[in-house]
Design a protein around this motif. Structure first.
Motif, short mmCIF file in Angstrom:
data_model
loop_
_atom_site.label_atom_id
_atom_site.label_comp_id
_atom_site.label_asym_id
_atom_site.label_seq_id
_atom_site.Cartn_x
_atom_site.Cartn_y
_atom_site.Cartn_z
N GLY A 97 68.32 -26.62 48.28
CA GLY A 97 67.00 -26.22 47.79
C GLY A 97 66.86 -24.71 47.75
O GLY A 97 66.33 -24.15 46.79
N GLN B 223 61.06 -24.93 39.88
CA GLN B 223 61.93 -24.71 41.05
C GLN B 223 61.16 -24.00 42.16
O GLN B 223 61.30 -24.31 43.33
CB GLN B 223 63.15 -23.88 40.65
CG GLN B 223 64.17 -24.68 39.86
CD GLN B 223 65.30 -23.82 39.36
OE1 GLN B 223 65.10 -22.76 38.79
NE2 GLN B 223 66.52 -24.29 39.56
N ALA C 291 58.03 -26.56 43.35
CA ALA C 291 58.30 -27.91 43.84
C ALA C 291 59.33 -27.92 44.97
O ALA C 291 59.17 -28.65 45.95
CB ALA C 291 58.78 -28.80 42.70
N THR C 292 60.37 -27.11 44.84
CA THR C 292 61.46 -27.19 45.80
C THR C 292 61.01 -26.99 47.25
O THR C 292 61.52 -27.67 48.13
CB THR C 292 62.57 -26.21 45.42
OG1 THR C 292 62.81 -26.32 44.02
CG2 THR C 292 63.84 -26.52 46.16
N LEU D 40 60.15 -30.15 48.84
CA LEU D 40 61.33 -30.93 49.24
C LEU D 40 61.83 -30.40 50.58
O LEU D 40 62.17 -31.18 51.48
CB LEU D 40 62.44 -30.82 48.20
CG LEU D 40 63.73 -31.54 48.62
CD1 LEU D 40 63.57 -33.03 48.51
CD2 LEU D 40 64.92 -31.08 47.82
N TYR E 23 58.16 -33.32 44.90
CA TYR E 23 59.28 -32.50 44.45
C TYR E 23 60.07 -33.20 43.37
O TYR E 23 60.37 -32.63 42.32
CB TYR E 23 60.23 -32.18 45.60
CG TYR E 23 61.59 -31.71 45.09
CD1 TYR E 23 61.71 -30.43 44.56
CD2 TYR E 23 62.69 -32.53 45.09
CE1 TYR E 23 62.92 -30.00 44.06
CE2 TYR E 23 63.91 -32.10 44.58
CZ TYR E 23 64.02 -30.84 44.07
OH TYR E 23 65.22 -30.41 43.57
N SER E 24 60.42 -34.45 43.63
CA SER E 24 61.51 -35.02 42.85
C SER E 24 61.08 -35.43 41.46
O SER E 24 61.92 -35.53 40.59
CB SER E 24 62.12 -36.21 43.58
OG SER E 24 62.80 -35.74 44.71
N ALA F 102 61.44 -32.31 39.72
CA ALA F 102 62.87 -32.02 39.67
C ALA F 102 63.53 -32.68 38.47
O ALA F 102 64.51 -32.16 37.93
CB ALA F 102 63.55 -32.50 40.95
N THR G 28 56.65 -19.83 47.39
CA THR G 28 57.43 -20.94 47.92
C THR G 28 57.06 -21.20 49.38
O THR G 28 57.01 -22.35 49.82
CB THR G 28 58.94 -20.68 47.83
OG1 THR G 28 59.30 -19.66 48.75
CG2 THR G 28 59.37 -20.29 46.45
#
Lengths: 137, 606, 376
Positions: free
Chosen positions: B213, B254, B257-258, B261, B297-298, B301, C53
């Motif tokens: 990630g 990215q 969302a990442t 995760l 996330y996915s 993704a 993030t």
């Protein structure tokens, strides 16, 4: 190479105009000490306010009040300590977007869990009770 | 489709001796410095892209190997490939089932985390993004290198899990020495199974995915900053090549969302190691919440995987149709729209997971909205080809496959987005077929198209057109054989993730397995064409296709700083400035007078 | 700030450096950037994207928090009384102050006042240290009271109570914790008073048979009823009060506990706390009765009490980890970079970036404090 300093960077300079501390358009934006200290003082006051607010009984509104104070504090930190007020607007957009997506995530998850949790809990209670009865006998 | 002037494609001359490797003394990024250290510590985005290419393609091979293994396992209704139905003992059957579970899990996890997600952004994006911008490098070259090493580290975790699993299955005594290996939870790590199973190395695998990630985040961060800050003078947002719009939209996903995760996997690790029970119903936890976390996330993704592929389609379709892209702004904005909508539909993975009825309805509705920007793109590609001067080049053939597969995959997605039909299709081979069409069919073929499109630029070599096309066609046929029939099997009720199945599904599975072998053969041919081209390929011209994005304005391969002279930004899809000379020289720039004449002739005052 | 250099002079030399970068860029300008400003803007953009993030990552935990609190508000209102509000408050002050000194350090770095920057970053570091020290005390207290993360929490279904031998040890601990007694006592007062461990709820709680409650919450080891007979309102089941960590200096509850069943060490804390809480509730501050349902923690939620502590430890743990990382980077810059005098109007990017990071850590704490410590 003929790079331009892109709209983002240019906006940076526009920000300078409404600010007195610095006379140049090329140097860094320096936040005056008085301003930093004022913000610091407000943050401390608001921290006391957060704690104080818990002694007032407002029901569900207590949470909203606590969060509102937190948001104000966060906004002050972002705007002044983190220079967002004079920074590229896109950086602010990044921040706002990240909060918006957190809100989206929480919103959907909460909406869903609110709907199914009572059922799950009811089933759990049933299980617990039947287990307890079984153990009792 | 007029194919009058000028002649098609560089010629295919499979056995002609090539000009020697290294580009005839010309200094480029590949031969500028030598030695292993000059690669390991490079901050050159092109070299990092190449290193990614080696790593990611190895991961692809690994994932593909698992695919072949599990399709072989499914040849017979009873598990027979490994373990041994001949014994028929419970233990043998359990071994076989356990093996199958590990095979499909590692196939999924390796393909998703190690191959598809980094494939296009990290290889092709790294390779061409700064050049398309006329920049010397990405904004943060060292972070870019760090991203690669994160990828390697995360990959090592997977390899570690994998080797343990394999060794354990041969020497069960090893389990007591170093604990369980392998992974049998499915790539989604659903709780409570993943937190209760003692049989697999969930912690190591999730930690590997966690590190991967970071790799993904750093790539996205770099791309956002590069596109923002390093655009050349005269390149506004709407002069950006569409591949960059796609990568930019991908980077947004990215970034946003990442991290979710990351926290999901951290929570999972905490559940495994500390006994935290947020997701574990046995501890009063909420298993559906895990699925919210995971799919937040996915699902986006999935768009990390497909959006860059759509960007490649836009590039290749326009260049090889010799026609300016139709509906530029619509395609550009639709990338952002897909990225945004991608965040609003994760619940459609959970229609049967105990999600509430209201949430189901909301997510189902929004899911249908995704069709709009996807269809906008598809129609615009078709419209771009319409009356274009199409050259049936290798990249273009692959792109045709991609568009076809993407359409099938997208349309079958509507069945799954619809609540009532999804109840029937959920967790059947219909779903398997659907997401293979989208994730693998579309993304993989677009990735291959992109590699064939930019291969001359990346390596300065041309490949053998005949064998490249043949490999693609075989892979395409194999793909259709393997997966189309799974729609039928799935709609008849064949559930996914089972090692054994009722006898009447045998035909479907055997066709599918034959398809998988065929596709594997096609992919081997494709890889061989690359290797042969690297060794003996003819020297590529600077602009073999007549593209007008900035990477075609520099030599093939480019120098370390990308350009010998400062490029000036132009309309990326205006092809009037190039004329075809010869296979050796490719396309060269017209003089302004010639260009004016060409425009007059075309009648498009572009 | 003993040494105040003439900032204006510095400024202007800095600008000169800026303006003539045409071909021989300043020393810190990377080859792929055109101007230092472009480089700084890129770095800041990159940092902001990174901060996004971070926000999303914490967002996951906030989501878990919201879902649990949204569905089981009583659990949170009740369990959070185990946290020490004063410690939380002190830590908030620490972080805000260090944020202020950091912002000030960025200012001095921009003006090229190296010594001031060094001192201010040192102060920032001190603030971080203070935060960590307080956090250590908090975690230690949770550890001592079996309210730690995972199955080290006595409300966790898999919790295994320490063996008999631990008893004396724990008793010894009481002495050790004494010096915190005053602080913790107040926390308990606030907690118990605010959250209505008032008679009404206690009575209702009494209706639930202690046996069932004990089993549900504590698992097999906790079958004892663990009553608090001398509490003003009568019967309190142990799961209700156990997390209130404050009262182990009070002795009445302790004695009772030993009388009652003699094995359940944790019940002791509970009762003692109950005493403190009840006394206070009766002495003053109750009567709000808002949002206190008839049962403080309904049956359906009892096995969820440990979830609060899991979320608390995950959130504060991840946050503390970020504090540590921030302190590491600040220390590195402060000792390895700042003394070289390389920072000034032309180049202050690292200080600016670590400042942004440090402020974000502060920002997250600004939300964590009311959400974890001040639940109402």
């Amino acid at each position: 190479m003929s790079h331009t300093t892109t709209p983002d960077a240019t906006d940076n300079h526009n920000g300078h105009k409404d600010h007195e501390d610095h006379d140049s358009h090329h140097g860094p934006h320096v936040v005056p000490f008085s301003m930093l200290f004022t913000i610091f003082a407000i943050l401390i006051v608001l921290t006391f306010a957060t704690v104080g607010a818990t002694y007032v009984q407002l029901g569900d509104f207590n949470l909203a009040l606590a969060l509102a104070i937190a948001v104000v504090k966060a906004a002050l930190v972002c705007l002044y300590f983190m220079h967002l007020r004079w920074d590229s607007p896109f950086n602010g957009l990044v921040l706002v977007a990240s909060f918006a997506f957190v809100a989206l995530f929480i919103g959907f998850a909460l909406m869903d869990s609110k709907a199914y949790t009572p059922e799950v809990d009811a089933a759990a209670v049933e299980m617990i009770q039947s287990d307890a009865e079984a153990a009792g006998q | 489709m007029s194919t009058t002037t000028p002649p098609i494609t560089p010629p295919s001359s499979p056995h002609s001796p090539s000009s020697s490797g290294g580009g005839g003394g010309e200094v480029n990024y590949i031969n500028a410095t030598k030695g292993i250290k000059s690669w390991m510590f490079t901050v050159d985005h092109k070299r990092i892209g190449l290193m990614y290419m080696v790593g990611v393609m190895s991961a692809y091979g690994l994932g593909g190997l698992f695919a072949i293994l599990l399709r072989s396992e499914l040849w017979n209704p009873e598990p027979s490939f490994i373990g041994g139905a001949e014994a028929g003992t419970t233990e043998a059957m359990n071994n076989a089932w356990d093996f199958y579970n590990q095979a499909f899990t590692l196939h999924g996890a390796v393909m998703v985390f190690l191959f598809i997600i980094p494939a296009i952004p990290a290889i092709l994006g790294n390779m061409v993004l700064p050049i398309m911008l006329g920049a010397k490098d990405v904004a943060f070259p060292r972070l870019n290198l760090l991203s690669f090493y994160f990828w390697v580290l995360g990959g090592l975790f997977f390899v570690w899990v994998l080797s343990k699993g394999i060794i354990n299955s041969f020497y069960p005594g090893m389990i007591e020495i170093w604990g369980p290996g392998g992974l049998e939870t499915g790539w989604t790590f659903y709780t409570p199974y993943s937190t209760t199973t003692q049989n697999s190395a969930v912690v190591a695998a999730t930690f590997g995915a966690f590190i991967l990630g970071f790799s993904s985040i750093l790539t996205g961060l770099n791309f956002i900053a590069t596109v923002h800050m390093l655009r050349p003078k005269g390149m506004g947002w709407f002069q950006l090549p569409l591949f960059l719009w796609a990568l930019y939209a991908t980077a947004i996903i990215q970034i946003l969302a990442t991290p979710v995760l990351a926290i999901t996997l951290l929570l999972l690790i905490a559940e495994k190691t500390l006994g935290v029970g947020i997701f574990n119903p046995a501890l009063g936890g909420d298993a559906v919440l895990y699925q919210h976390f995971f799919w937040f996330y996915s699902h986006p993704a999935v768009y990390i995987m497909i959006l860059p592929a759509l960007g490649i389609i836009s590039e290749v379709v326009s260049v090889h149709s010799r026609k300016s892209i139709f509906g530029y702004k619509f395609i550009a904005i639709s990338s952002l729209a897909i990225a945004f909508l991608g965040f609003l539909v994760w619940g459609h993975h959970m229609f049967t997971s105990g999600q509430s009825a209201l949430t189901n309805a909301v997510f189902s509705l929004i899911t249908f909205f995704v069709a709009v920007p996807s269809a906008i793109k598809t129609f615009n590609w078709i419209a771009t080809m319409y009356k274009g001067d199409i050259r049936i080049t290798t990249p273009f053939i692959y792109i045709l496959f991609t568009i076809g597969l993407f359409t099938i995959g997208g349309l079958t997605g509507l069945f799954l987005g619809c609540l009532s039909t999804d109840i029937h299709f959920h967790d059947t081979y219909f779903v398997v077929a659907h997401f293979h069409y989208v994730m693998m069919g579309s993304t993989l073929f677009a990735f291959l198209a992109g590699v064939y499109h930019w291969f001359p630029k990346m390596f300065g070599k041309m490949y053998n057109v005949f064998w490249s096309n043949l490999g693609g066609i075989i892979a395409f046929i194999g793909f259709q054989l393997a997966f189309f029939i799974q729609f039928i099997a799935g709609s008849q009720g064949m559930p996914r993730r089972y090692a054994s199945y009722p006898e009447h599904f045998e035909f479907y599975h055997q066709v599918s397995t034959v398809g998988a072998y065929t596709m594997g053969a096609g992919m081997i041919i494709v890889l061989l064409t690359w290797i042969v081209a690297l060794r003996t390929g003819k020297k590529a011209p600077a602009n073999p296709w007549g593209g007008n994005t900035l990477e075609w304005h520099t030599t093939s391969p480019p120098p370390t700083a990308n350009f010998h002279a400062e490029p000036t930004a132009e309309e990326p899809y205006d092809y009037s400035g190039w004329k075809y000379v010869s296979p050796e020289e490719g396309w060269v720039q017209r003089t302004p007078e010639e260009r004016e004449a060409a425009r007059q002739q075309l009648g498009t005052g572009h | 700030m003993t040494q105040v250099t003439d900032s204006h002079t510095d400024d202007h030399t800095g600008h000169a450096g800026h303006d003539d970068h045409e071909h021989h860029g300043p020393p810190h300008l990377a080859h792929h950037f055109e101007t230092p400003e472009q480089q700084l803007s890129s770095a800041k953009l990159g940092m902001w994207v990174f901060l996004a993030t971070e926000i999303l990552m914490f967002g996951g935990l906030f989501c878990a928090y919201s879902v649990w609190r949204g569905n089981h508000p009583e659990v949170f209102a009740y369990a959070h009384t185990a946290l020490n509000k004063d410690f939380g408050f002190i830590n908030t002050i620490f972080l805000i102050t260090s944020s202020f000194t950091m912002a000030w350090a960025v200012r001095t770095a921009q003006l090229g006042r190296t010594k001031a920057t060094f001192i201010l970053m040192g102060l920032t570091l001190l603030g971080g240290c203070g935060f960590l020290v307080v956090k250590t005390f908090e975690y230690k207290a949770k550890w001592d009271h079996h309210l730690f993360v995972g199955d080290l929490n006595e409300h966790h279904p898999d919790y295994v109570a320490p063996a008999e031998a631990a008893h004396g040890e724990a008793d010894g601990d009481h002495g050790a914790v004494d010096e915190h007694a005053t602080i913790e006592q107040t926390a308990a007062d606030h907690g118990a008073a605010d959250h209505g461990t008032s008679d009404a709820s206690v009575e209702v709680a009494g209706e639930t048979t202690g046996e069932t409650a004990g089993e549900i919450v504590g698992g097999a080891e906790r079958t004892s009823i663990a009553l608090a007979p001398d509490g003003p309102a009568g019967v309190v089941a142990d799961w209700m009060v156990a997390p209130v960590i404050a009262g182990e200096t009070a002795d009445a509850g302790h004695a009772d506990d030993h009388a009652a069943d003699g094995t359940d060490e944790h019940g002791a804390h509970g009762e003692a706390a109950a005493d403190a809480g009840h006394a206070d509730a009766h002495g003053g501050g109750h009567g709000d009765g808002h949002s206190v349902s008839k049962e403080i923690v309904p049956l359906k939620d009892r096995q969820k009490i440990h979830q609060f502590f899991q979320i608390y430890f995950l959130m504060t743990g991840l946050h503390t980890f970020h504090v540590l990382v921030g302190m590491g980077v600040i220390a590195w810059l402060m000792f390895c970079k700042v003394p070289k005098g390389i920072f000034g109007p032309g180049y202050y990017t690292p200080i600016d970036l670590v400042g942004l990071y440090w402020h974000l850590v502060d920002l997250i704490w600004i939300f964590l404090f009311p959400l974890l410590y001040l639940i109402h």
